[in-house]
Design a protein around this motif. Structure first.
Motif, short mmCIF file in Angstrom:
data_model
loop_
_atom_site.label_atom_id
_atom_site.label_comp_id
_atom_site.label_asym_id
_atom_site.label_seq_id
_atom_site.Cartn_x
_atom_site.Cartn_y
_atom_site.Cartn_z
N ILE A 7 29.69 71.22 97.50
CA ILE A 7 29.67 72.43 96.68
C ILE A 7 30.37 72.12 95.37
CG2 ILE A 7 30.54 74.80 96.52
CD1 ILE A 7 30.45 74.54 99.77
N SER A 8 29.69 72.37 94.28
CA SER A 8 30.29 72.04 92.99
C SER A 8 30.17 73.23 92.06
CB SER A 8 29.61 70.81 92.38
OG SER A 8 28.24 71.08 92.14
N ALA A 9 30.95 73.19 91.00
CA ALA A 9 30.89 74.27 90.01
C ALA A 9 31.11 73.70 88.63
CB ALA A 9 31.95 75.33 90.31
N SER A 10 30.40 74.24 87.69
CA SER A 10 30.60 73.83 86.30
C SER A 10 30.67 75.09 85.45
CB SER A 10 29.45 72.94 85.85
OG SER A 10 29.60 72.62 84.50
N LYS A 11 31.63 75.12 84.54
CA LYS A 11 31.94 76.38 83.86
C LYS A 11 31.35 76.49 82.46
CE LYS A 11 36.10 76.99 86.59
NZ LYS A 11 37.55 77.12 86.63
N ASN A 12 30.69 75.45 81.99
CA ASN A 12 30.30 75.48 80.57
C ASN A 12 28.87 75.93 80.33
OD1 ASN A 12 32.70 74.69 79.20
ND2 ASN A 12 32.48 72.73 80.27
N PHE A 13 28.54 77.10 80.83
CA PHE A 13 27.19 77.59 80.61
C PHE A 13 27.22 78.96 79.93
CE2 PHE A 13 26.72 74.63 84.14
CZ PHE A 13 25.63 73.89 83.72
N CYS A 14 26.09 79.34 79.41
CA CYS A 14 25.93 80.72 78.94
C CYS A 14 24.50 81.14 79.24
CB CYS A 14 26.26 80.85 77.46
SG CYS A 14 25.21 79.86 76.41
N GLY A 15 24.26 82.44 79.22
CA GLY A 15 22.93 82.95 79.53
C GLY A 15 22.40 83.81 78.39
N LEU A 16 21.15 83.60 78.05
CA LEU A 16 20.50 84.45 77.05
C LEU A 16 19.57 85.38 77.82
CD1 LEU A 16 19.52 85.28 74.20
CD2 LEU A 16 17.96 83.32 74.28
N TYR A 17 19.89 86.68 77.79
CA TYR A 17 19.10 87.66 78.54
C TYR A 17 18.13 88.35 77.59
CZ TYR A 17 17.91 91.86 81.15
OH TYR A 17 17.22 92.86 81.77
N ILE A 18 16.85 88.34 77.94
CA ILE A 18 15.83 89.00 77.12
C ILE A 18 15.01 89.90 78.03
CG2 ILE A 18 13.84 88.68 75.59
CD1 ILE A 18 14.76 85.83 75.11
N GLN A 52 32.92 82.89 84.87
CA GLN A 52 33.81 81.73 84.95
C GLN A 52 35.05 82.02 85.79
OE1 GLN A 52 34.59 80.33 80.96
NE2 GLN A 52 32.48 79.64 80.68
N ASP A 53 35.53 83.25 85.69
CA ASP A 53 36.73 83.62 86.45
C ASP A 53 36.51 83.54 87.95
OD1 ASP A 53 37.89 84.10 84.04
OD2 ASP A 53 37.63 86.28 84.12
N ASP A 54 35.26 83.73 88.37
CA ASP A 54 34.96 83.73 89.81
C ASP A 54 34.58 82.35 90.35
OD1 ASP A 54 35.44 86.38 90.26
OD2 ASP A 54 33.36 87.03 90.00
N ALA A 55 34.43 81.36 89.46
CA ALA A 55 33.83 80.09 89.88
C ALA A 55 34.64 79.40 90.99
CB ALA A 55 33.67 79.16 88.68
N ASP A 56 35.96 79.26 90.79
CA ASP A 56 36.77 78.56 91.80
C ASP A 56 36.78 79.32 93.12
OD1 ASP A 56 37.29 76.64 89.95
OD2 ASP A 56 39.37 77.23 89.57
N LYS A 57 36.91 80.64 93.01
CA LYS A 57 36.91 81.48 94.20
C LYS A 57 35.59 81.33 94.97
CE LYS A 57 37.26 86.00 93.59
NZ LYS A 57 37.75 87.35 93.22
N ALA A 58 34.51 81.21 94.22
CA ALA A 58 33.19 81.05 94.84
C ALA A 58 33.13 79.73 95.60
CB ALA A 58 32.09 81.13 93.78
#
Lengths: 452, 452
Positions: A302-313, A434-440
């Motif tokens: 299980i891995s996590a990476s925090k450097n993303f963003c989402g463009l919602y259209i 991002q705040d939830d990533a480690d907890k997830a």
């Protein structure tokens, strides 16, 4: 025979190199050693590669590089001293470092590549010398001599396929071959490096070319773990995983082994064994093309990476608008932004991107162009986006993994902003804040790895 | 005032039209009636629209159309007889049907549009006459008179925005307006129809133009249900839902209300009330822009559609290949195939498409071009693919809906081939095999609607 590669921390000083020598001696099948440049001796230290980059920049800008040059020489001198190499024996290394700025290069990019490559090149020469002094038959083998040819990109070279049959000719050599990692030559004879961390690639290329029974990759961890040990207490050491699992996990943060280095290993079906120079008795992690699934553990990591963003259209009846996605992707492409994933509803689409590619200027340009081109009903950027990956070949055909994953996340109070799982069924991807990533990661790890 | 639209089954014969008259009379706010063509009187019957299509094709091919012409006349004659309309009173209707092949049309497509449109046109004329006979002040209002202008596509016209202010002028008329659905005229005065089922669009356009307080859409079901009653026993009647929920559900099979008809209602913020002509006391389903969420029922409805397929492509390091998706989409576009959704792993992508668009020839062409252009490691088509949608505005910000959904599917032994949920969090999309689709809907419905 086995190809054995050592990372920078395994070669940081003479004490570390003594461990390396013992490892090489302990198995007569270890006939080809691929070496990195000397790495950090302690957390505050500077890697030789970084010193060489500084040296190159000072040379390019005609600044005084005396201190840098001396710092680099000192690093190799320490190793030479540790094995009683004479001043005369060390002088070619010293000379090579001093001569670097005087040589001719096609341009500054090739200069940079040549400077960087000497981290590995000189270390390999030195280690070949050390082995000889210790009475072990060994020879330095330059990428030029081995016949390794790469493409014409000074800092991101790709191996040419014809290299492999040339490498194959070295299979029956009596001596231990000491090959520098990270670089080779283009067809004009100029040094080009692989991407950073690319000594893994050299090792993999050699392993494929020599048709090694195993590619041992020695680094400074006992194994690849089922989750980041900084996030999860006592994660599982993974004994065995597949190439595909490694790749999926490395996407979101598992950086033990270089992505591109898997390719020659996959092509040649060479198993990779990640091991620890500082604990050579630990069996490490084997990465191979196929393994038997373990029903108790459908998830490998299980891995996590925090450097993303989402463009919602969102736009009403978007789904019926032919060519909509192509328009959006063209605008992203024009602005130099790639997309990572694209989960969709019926009339909306979320484009997940690498946050690092999105400066405020680029974001503004993209939003303006999209507004003009597609007239969305709603459009916004979701920052602070993290991707959590649950990976395992065992998930395929196992009913209920998704249920367990989502239940554990729900119980931990984590809101899922995105879920994405395609037909490979090799991984599940969750978008969370991002705040939830480690907890997830913690919640998922507890669910899939802490039994009974 | 309210705009009230009746579907074909509500106007299939004089008995049905008597129900319609009672509904119109029971509420003095019902000032604008939009009518469809007479539909089926029983399951084996033929709709007047389908008779008109046959009639048009016979006219185009210069075949004998006497029987078809008479069958159409008989349908209207039955209605006229039911309300005591005289032979003289009926003769304009009869005449119009007979004259259809003799008129001039720009081409056969416009001929087809004009023939089809007369199903609604003549029915509206007849019903206006019936209302007058019954002493109700009413007038037939042709789309030409109302000022409704549409684009120049004979079988898929779009409403021109200037139509709305023209329609607004009819707001204060004393008489009940009887407007035929489904068609209007282009700027040359030729009849163009909306897409099939487009009487809903006319109703919605009139409701927006007249700024109605409600658009009542009378059909033959008591309400929109939380799942297909043929799949789930006793589904919930949905009292209230949002436009967006309706749209998402209609994507995968909820076809009560025409997709395009929602647009004018959304634009004018006109609530839509779907009701049953055969049970006018039932409150039906209200569709509006916003409603208060009900915490006990985060899910509004569950639908499934079986006509999908998936194109699975995997290639090592695909994720790093800039422009990969654009290449794939261009090849699909070139072959006239749109995509629906695109869930992805790290190095693989699954492109969900409408199975109906993919003939074996097109499939072969696409696979060949993709092979040449992108050299995938693995590529195959997954047929027999169904999409199951779980839809509800209440899912947003509700933690645990995904967990409940996936657990209920896992307990039912259903393998998830795809999961897709973007940032709208309005719906979750599951890919399952066609054989599992009904079972999936049942399991999900039990989970979210059968409490205690």
């Amino acid at each position: 025979m086995k190809v054995i590669k050592f990372g920078g921390s395994s070669l940081a000083d003479s004490d570390q190199i003594k461990k390396v020598i013992n490892i090489v001696k302990s198995d007569s099948k270890r006939k080809c050693i691929v070496v990195s440049a000397p790495g950090k001796r302690n957390p505050a230290d500077t890697k030789v590669t970084d010193l060489l980059i500084r040296y190159a920049n000072q040379a390019i800008e005609h600044n005084d590089f005396t201190n840098t040059q001396n710092a680099i020489i000192d690093r190799y001198q320490e190793i030479a001293n540790g094995f009683g190499i004479t001043t005369e024996g060390f002088s070619p290394i010293k000379q090579a470092i001093k001569e670097l700025p005087e040589k001719k290069y096609p341009n500054d990019e090739y200069l940079m590549a040549a400077f960087k490559a000497h981290g590995e090149k000189l270390n390999a020469q030195l280690i070949a010398k050390v082995l000889s002094i210790l009475g072990i038959k060994a020879r330095y083998l330059d990428p030029a001599d081995v016949g390794m040819i790469v493409s014409n990109v000074p800092d991101d070279a790709q191996i040419a396929p014809e290299s492999y049959c040339r490498i194959a000719k070295w299979k029956l050599t009596e001596e231990i071959l000491v090959v520098p990692g990270f670089f080779a030559y283009n067809s004009d004879g100029d040094i080009c490096t692989f991407s950073r961390g690319g000594s893994d690639i050299t090792g993999s290329v050699m392993a494929r070319g020599l048709d090694a029974e195993l590619y041992e990759n020695f680094t400074d961890v006992d194994a690849i773990f089922s989750a980041n040990p900084n996030v999860v207490k006592n994660p599982h050491a993974i004994a065995h995983m597949t190439f595909r699992e490694m790749r999926e996990l490395s996407y979101a943060g598992f950086s033990v082994f270089h992505d591109e280095a898997l390719i020659p290993a996959i092509q040649g079906n060479i198993s990779v064994n990640v091991r620890n120079t500082n604990n050579p008795d630990a069996p490490g992690t084997i990465i191979s093309s196929k393994i038997e699934p373990n029903k108790d553990y459908p998830v490998r990591g299980i891995s996590a990476s925090k450097n993303f963003c989402g463009l919602y259209i969102s736009k009403y009846l978007l789904n019926k608008e032919v060519g909509f996605t192509r328009k959006v992707l063209n605008i992203l492409f024009k602005n130099g932004v790639g997309y990572e994933h694209m989960p969709s509803g019926i009339d909306d689409i979320t484009i997940i991107m690498d946050e690092n590619n999105l400066t405020p200027e680029i974001e503004h340009a993209i939003m303006t162009e999209l507004q003009d081109a597609i007239h969305p009903d709603e459009m916004h950027i979701i920052h602070n986006y993290a991707i959590v990956m649950v990976v395992g070949e065992g998930m395929r055909n196992t009913v209920g993994v998704m249920a367990r994953a989502t239940k554990s996340l729900a119980n931990a109070g984590i809101r899922l902003q995105m879920i994405n799982q395609g037909a490979s069924e090799l991984s599940i991807m969750f978008g969370v804040s991002q705040d939830d990533a480690d907890k997830a990661v913690q919640a998922l790890h507890t669910e899939f790895f802490k039994k009974g």
